[in-house]
Write a protein that holds these residues in place. Structure first.
Motif, short mmCIF file in Angstrom:
data_model
loop_
_atom_site.label_atom_id
_atom_site.label_comp_id
_atom_site.label_asym_id
_atom_site.label_seq_id
_atom_site.Cartn_x
_atom_site.Cartn_y
_atom_site.Cartn_z
N THR A 1 0.82 -1.21 0.00
CA THR A 1 0.00 0.00 0.00
C THR A 1 0.86 1.26 0.00
N SER A 2 1.91 1.28 0.82
CA SER A 2 2.77 2.46 0.87
C SER A 2 3.46 2.70 -0.46
N THR A 3 3.86 1.60 -1.12
CA THR A 3 4.49 1.74 -2.45
C THR A 3 3.50 2.30 -3.45
N ARG A 4 2.27 1.83 -3.39
CA ARG A 4 1.26 2.34 -4.33
C ARG A 4 0.95 3.82 -4.07
N VAL A 5 0.94 4.22 -2.84
CA VAL A 5 0.72 5.64 -2.51
C VAL A 5 1.84 6.49 -3.09
N ILE A 6 3.07 5.98 -3.00
CA ILE A 6 4.21 6.70 -3.59
C ILE A 6 4.04 6.80 -5.12
N LEU A 7 3.63 5.69 -5.74
CA LEU A 7 3.40 5.70 -7.18
C LEU A 7 2.32 6.70 -7.56
N MET A 8 1.22 6.72 -6.78
CA MET A 8 0.14 7.65 -7.07
C MET A 8 0.61 9.09 -6.97
N THR A 9 1.45 9.36 -5.99
CA THR A 9 2.00 10.72 -5.83
C THR A 9 2.84 11.10 -7.05
N VAL A 10 3.66 10.14 -7.51
CA VAL A 10 4.49 10.39 -8.69
C VAL A 10 3.61 10.67 -9.92
N TYR A 11 2.55 9.90 -10.07
CA TYR A 11 1.67 10.07 -11.23
C TYR A 11 0.95 11.42 -11.19
N ILE A 12 0.51 11.82 -10.00
CA ILE A 12 -0.17 13.11 -9.86
C ILE A 12 0.79 14.25 -10.21
N LEU A 13 2.03 14.15 -9.69
CA LEU A 13 3.04 15.17 -10.01
C LEU A 13 3.33 15.20 -11.51
N GLN A 14 3.39 14.01 -12.12
CA GLN A 14 3.65 13.96 -13.56
C GLN A 14 2.51 14.61 -14.34
N LEU A 15 1.27 14.37 -13.92
CA LEU A 15 0.13 14.98 -14.60
C LEU A 15 0.18 16.50 -14.49
N ILE A 16 0.56 17.00 -13.33
CA ILE A 16 0.66 18.46 -13.15
C ILE A 16 1.71 19.03 -14.11
N VAL A 17 2.86 18.35 -14.20
CA VAL A 17 3.93 18.80 -15.09
C VAL A 17 3.48 18.74 -16.55
N ILE A 18 2.80 17.64 -16.92
CA ILE A 18 2.35 17.48 -18.31
C ILE A 18 1.40 18.60 -18.70
N PHE A 19 0.38 18.86 -17.87
CA PHE A 19 -0.63 19.85 -18.22
C PHE A 19 -0.11 21.28 -18.14
N LYS A 20 0.90 21.50 -17.28
CA LYS A 20 1.44 22.85 -17.13
C LYS A 20 2.52 23.18 -18.15
N LEU A 21 3.39 22.21 -18.44
CA LEU A 21 4.60 22.51 -19.20
C LEU A 21 4.68 21.87 -20.57
N PHE A 22 4.04 20.73 -20.77
CA PHE A 22 4.25 19.98 -22.01
C PHE A 22 3.36 20.49 -23.14
N THR A 23 3.94 20.56 -24.33
CA THR A 23 3.19 20.88 -25.54
C THR A 23 3.48 19.79 -26.58
N LYS A 24 2.68 19.78 -27.61
CA LYS A 24 2.85 18.78 -28.67
C LYS A 24 4.23 18.92 -29.30
N PRO A 25 5.04 17.86 -29.32
CA PRO A 25 6.40 17.98 -29.85
C PRO A 25 6.41 18.16 -31.37
N LYS A 26 7.35 19.00 -31.86
CA LYS A 26 7.51 19.15 -33.31
C LYS A 26 8.16 17.91 -33.89
N LYS A 27 9.10 17.35 -33.14
CA LYS A 27 9.76 16.13 -33.59
C LYS A 27 9.92 15.21 -32.40
N TYR A 28 9.24 14.09 -32.43
CA TYR A 28 9.28 13.14 -31.32
C TYR A 28 10.60 12.40 -31.29
N SER A 29 11.17 12.26 -30.08
CA SER A 29 12.41 11.48 -29.95
C SER A 29 12.24 10.38 -28.89
#
Length: 429
Positions: free
Chosen positions: A62-90
């Motif tokens: 359970t503690s590991t899953r809570v850590i994973l959920m925290t990581v995913y929430i932080l990633q979603l915040i970063v994606i929606f705030k900073l990420f844009t459609k790439p001109k060239k995918y790498s």
């Protein structure tokens, strides 16, 4: 088996298919980054109650899953705030992270388990399922999937050094990773082949730009809204084989079919190689090629440049390729006409395809007929290009046409009698 292996190798060696696949990656990477992260967050939260049901000491899970959920929430915040459609995918760590984090987490779960534990077999089965699912999630993204396999196998190898008692099962898990790796290669082959087939079909109905876009889009698009019927600046190219009737009656039907296939393979490969900035729609019927180069009216100079560049290639370099690959005696000529045309999906309600309405299309065919008439007065092997005066002025302003001879004439075939035209050809018999 050999047939399937050859098919897979061929699709991965086909530049056209791979370029389309890379275009799909550019178009969809951001969407899948969000999708994988949200899905991983939802699955992880749903698995927490099962930790209390299946395992004696649920805290580690359970503690590991809570850590994973925290990581995913932080990633979603970063994606929606900073990420844009790439001109060239790498490469995208955001796409890789959900699958990789699950593999690391389940390796960590094995670290705290013993083969004698009552729940060990449940945990081992969960690892097998997780390996297959996490790899299949990434099968469309080859770099991330390769990285996932390498890093996951590395983690399992390190675990075998730390807990030798689990080595036999770890070998099975590594083997399953490798099996999943090859399964993903096969599914990716099927995906690229389907993508290519979809594009081939749509290219017969839509301009190249929209055929690619609709092919790679994972959501439904309103084509008529995306590609409205309206007036564009247009250059139409018409090309026709000389003596097609003689060719079709003097050769076996299969031989003529092979000639036609090779001919248009060369044409379409060149169109794609030119990396045309604007938009075009190419169509053919038997020996007749018809291409519409078009864009907004204020982009007339770019359309002229693209059409003239392709026409020059068709009359020089491609003619040599066609002579050596298709038939050394095959001759054809080219008509080029410019002007405003109504372009869009036109035709019967259930059978619409890209078409053009306007004088410019008919003129291209008549200019090609004029080229045929000129050929009867010249001892000339290379194609003759007949174009209107607007295109002639532009052709003379670019160095590309310096190696061709130009001659001004007045049209003398049906519907263009007296029209001021120019024809071009190489001074080679």
């Amino acid at each position: 088996m050999k047939k399937y292996i050859n098919s897979i190798v061929n699709i991965y060696e086909n530049k056209r298919s791979i370029d389309l696949y890379k275009y799909w990656l550019n178009h969809n990477a951001l969407y899948y980054m969000k999708y994988f992260t949200i899905l991983a967050l939802a699955i992880t939260s749903l698995l927490i109650p099962f930790d209390y049901i299946l395992y004696e000491s649920s805290l580690i899970y359970t503690s590991t899953r809570v850590i994973l959920m925290t990581v995913y929430i932080l990633q979603l915040i970063v994606i929606f705030k900073l990420f844009t459609k790439p001109k060239k995918y790498s490469f995208s760590i955001g796409i890789l992270l959900p699958s990789l984090s699950y593999n690391i987490a389940y390796t960590y779960f094995l670290l705290g388990a013993n083969a004698s534990d009552d729940y060990y077999m449940t945990l081992l089965l969960a690892n097998f399922v997780m390996i297959l699912v996490s790899n299949l999630f990434l099968y469309k993204f080859y770099k991330e999937q390769y990285t996932l396999t390498f890093l996951s196998v590395l983690c399992l190898f390190l675990l075998s050094l730390i807990k030798p008692s689990l080595s036999n099962d770890i070998i099975k898990l590594i083997f399953f990773h490798l099996l999943s790796f090859f399964i993903c290669i096969y599914y990716r082959y099927q995906f690229i082949a389907a993508l290519s087939s979809k594009y081939d079909y749509l290219s017969s109905l839509l301009p190249n730009k929209f055929a690619k876009l609709v092919s790679v889009s994972d959501k439904s698009l309103d084509i008529e809204r995306l590609f409205p019927t309206k007036d564009y600046y247009t250059v139409c190219l018409c090309s026709d084989w000389r003596n097609y009737q003689i060719i079709s009656t003097s050769k076996e039907h299969k031989e003529v079919e092979t000639m036609v296939e090779k001919f248009y393979n060369i044409i379409y490969n060149e169109l794609e190689k030119l990396d045309i900035a604007g938009q075009y729609y190419a169509d053919w019927t038997a020996d007749e090629l018809f291409i519409i180069f078009y864009d907004e009216i204020d982009e007339a100079a770019n359309v002229n440049n693209e059409a003239l560049k392709f026409a020059h290639s068709l009359a020089t370099k491609l003619f040599l390729d066609i002579s050596s690959i298709v038939d050394k005696d095959l001759k054809y000529d080219i008509g080029l006409s410019s002007g405003i045309g109504l372009i869009g999906l036109q035709g019967p309600a259930n059978y619409k395809k890209t078409s053009i309405t306007g004088e410019v299309a008919g003129n291209a065919k008549r200019f090609e007929s004029q080229a045929k008439a000129i050929r009867s007065t010249l001892d000339q092997s290379f194609p003759i290009i007949v174009m209107d005066k607007t295109l002639e002025k532009y052709a003379k302003s670019i160095s590309l046409y310096d190696n061709l001879i130009s001659t001004s004439i007045k049209g003398d075939v049906k519907d263009i009698i007296g029209k001021e035209l120019t024809y071009w050809h190489l001074n080679i018999k």
